[in-house]
Design an enzyme around this catalytic site. Structure first.
Site: not given
Ligand code: AGP
Length: 613
Positions: A2, A27, A74, A100-101, A486, A490, A493, A509, A608
């Site tokens: 947010c 955000r 968000w 925000n929160g 990583e 990438k 996402e 295994h 983000k």
């Protein structure tokens, strides 16, 4: 998570807020809204989807006035829709909030308010805030006291902005806990508020960071800050140096592409002023690391989330290898629940691009509570993780806007390498010749990254061959094992392709059962101490008809002969090789996503800065 913007002053707040929100859209981007005081009342526009929908709505149904507040969301509580988009108006229509929160006790508060007959117009936790303010006003409190009383009732980490049509000279702001920061920008006869600096940089570079459990009353001519307990706070005014152009896309199609290509510059800046090549020494003054501290340390916990945690895994390798100091990597969301064994001889080192990630901040707090020395490696200037640490290394990458982290991955790899050398030097675990050799290798890094980036066309070719895949495995060993993680993150996402990073030796295994002729297996098989082992792993994948794509060091014909495609990288000192090997994997994810027509900078469901637990 947010983005919030506020403006108080003589100008029309609407364009200022919309422009600010544009810079905060990373955000959250599932809905957005803006509210201003217009002709003595509150006018509000909200829409689902990206900010461009809100901008279209505002151009069809203009609003104008000040003060104003805006929000890009968000979703946490309530589906992404116009109805749940912020700002939220109270029942009188004269108070409005953005938030925000999470209001953790919202169910309890909502029940209480609903029992009094207060109607709710959204499914959000946020709406309780504005109703509480109005209830306090109804009982006789003025706007500021009503807001203050509300902040005392609301539990959980939040940043809240409120305006009232009855007191149209002010915005009231509170920061409760670590739900992302809030910065107050100082103008001339006008003031600004935002979740992050880029939103207000075009207007001012003089800012105040609100701390947790502080509230601010922001008018066009003044800023009054106090703790929630009522003590006045004399704020520290910071001057922000970075260039607003750094937060623009420029000639690039996406921020992610721009940020991938900025890595040569970012890494050059990372080294600048910190490496003394002639003395073979590292200087990290902001860390406040003395020989006494370095010698008494017994353990480092690295704590971080997502990409930053993978950087931490490479860091573990580097610090243990170079400084011979035990390192454990614990992801941020687990740290405080794992009852970590921490004392005053332990460092808790947080890595974070945003410096606002709630889980990482909670881990830092846990470390502090248990008596550890708390360090951070952070990108966002003035962020909480930078400010609360006993020592910090600031990434020199400039703002990272693309949701997929790229330059804020390679910069901490180099920071951790430098930290390892510094620790080794101060602890006396490295002889001078070895130290000088390690320091000298740093000089190669920007050039090696530049050479790797120049090979983008080979990556595009592989991306075309892989663009329709459904699954993908990434394998690596040793210091390049986290690069497999990583690379897979990438791809997941931004391309929505199911991908898994795996330690190559662990395949046999179980996961090897997944390999058939449809499964691409991307193997990091460069010339490093695990080269031969990786060749065996490639053979095992080939024996199951897997589509082998290798990352190989220039000239490695053996590996080339075993691969459907090769992503060539220049030879690099192996302890620094992850800085190079990750580049083709960043580019591969980027090109697969663009070939699939996806929104690379704002992938679905993500934000983000993850400022909620
Ligand atoms: C990276 O591509 C991700 N979007 C994500 O994993 C990110 O690294 C993580 O959320 C941590 O963020 P931070 O570095 O801002 O703390």
């Amino acid at each position: 998570m947010c983005g919030i913007v506020g403006y108080v002053g003589p100008r029309d707040a609407t364009p200022i807020i919309l422009n600010g929100l544009k810079r905060l859209e990373y955000r959250g981007y599932d809905s957005a809204g803006v509210a201003v005081v217009q002709n003595g009342g509150i006018e509000l526009r909200r829409d689902a989807g990206k900010l461009s929908n809100l901008a279209d709505l505002v151009s069809q149904q203009p609003i104008s006035g000040a003060p104003g507040i805006g929000h890009t969301r968000w979703a946490t509580h309530g589906a992404p829709s116009a109805r749940n988009a912020h700002p939220h108006l109270g029942t009188t229509g004269r108070v409005v909030v953005v938030h925000n929160g999470i209001v953790e006790n919202y169910l309890e508060l909502k029940d209480e308010l609903a029992a009094e007959g207060i109607p709710f117009n959204s499914d959000t936790d946020t709406e309780t805030i504005v109703h509480l303010v109005e209830r306090h006003q109804a009982s006789g409190l003025d706007f500021t006291s009503a807001a203050h009383a509300t902040f005392e009732q609301v539990q959980g980490a939040s940043v809240i902005l409120l305006i009232s049509a009855d007191e149209p000279d002010k915005i009231i702001c509170a920061r409760l806990g670590n739900a992302g920061g809030v910065v107050i920008g100082l103008g001339n006869g006008e003031n600004f508020l935002a979740s992050d600096i880029p939103a207000i940089l075009e207007h001012t570079r003089r800012v105040i960071f609100l701390e947790s459990r502080q509230m601010a009353i922001v008018t066009r001519d003044g800023i009054q800050i106090q703790t929630l307990e009522g003590s006045p706070v004399k704020p520290e005014i910071h001057s922000i140096a970075f260039d607003p152009v750094a937060a623009e896309k420029g000639e690039f199609r996406h921020f992610m592409q721009k940020e991938i290509h900025e890595q040569v510059r970012a890494l050059t800046d990372t080294l600048a002023g910190r490496v003394d090549f002639s003395a073979g020494k590292i200087r990290l003054p902001e860390l406040n690391l003395t020989p006494e501290i370095a010698c008494r340390l017994q353990k480092i916990y690295i704590t971080a989330c997502g990409t930053a945690a993978y950087a931490g895994m490479v860091g573990k390798y580097l610090i243990e290898k170079i400084a011979r100091l035990p390192v454990e990597v614990v992801i941020g969301s687990e740290f405080r629940y794992s009852d970590p064994i921490v004392d005053e001889n332990t460092v808790v080192l947080a890595i974070s691009q945003s410096g606002e990630t709630a889980d990482t901040l909670a881990a830092m707090e846990e470390g502090r509570k248990k008596g550890a020395l708390v360090w951070s490696i952070v990108n966002a200037i003035g962020s909480q993780a930078m400010r609360i640490a006993d020592g910090a290394i600031s990434m020199q990458t400039g703002p990272e806007i693309g949701v997929a982290s790229t330059k804020a991955f390679t910069a901490p790899l180099v920071d951790l390498y430098m930290l390892a050398i510094l620790l080794a030097d101060l602890r006396g675990t490295l002889d001078e010749q070895a130290r000088r050799a390690l320091v000298a290798d740093l000089r190669l890094i920007p050039h090696l990254v530049g050479r790797t980036l120049a090979r983008e066309p080979q990556v595009v070719k592989v991306a075309r061959a892989l663009k329709d895949i459904r699954d993908c495995l990434y394998l690596g060993r040793g210091i390049n094992m986290p690069i497999a993680y990583e690379g897979a993150l990438k791809l997941k996402e931004i391309s929505y392709v199911h991908a898994e990073g795996y330690p190559a030796g662990e395949m046999k295994h179980g996961p090897i059962a997944l390999i058939d002729e449809h499964m691409p297996v991307i193997c990091i098989a460069i010339q490093d101490p695990w080269h031969e082992k990786m060749i065996s792993q490639i053979q095992q994948a080939r024996a199951r008809n897997g589509r082998v794509i290798t990352l190989a060091t220039d000239g490695d014909e053996l590996v080339e002969g075993m691969s459907e495609h090769v992503l060539w990288v220049p030879e690099a000192p192996w302890l620094l090789s992850p800085v190079v090997t990750v580049i083709p994997l960043q580019l591969l994810a980027y090109h697969i996503a663009t070939l699939r027509g996806l929104d690379v900078d704002q992938p679905r469901n993500l934000a983000k800065s993850v400022t909620v637990e």
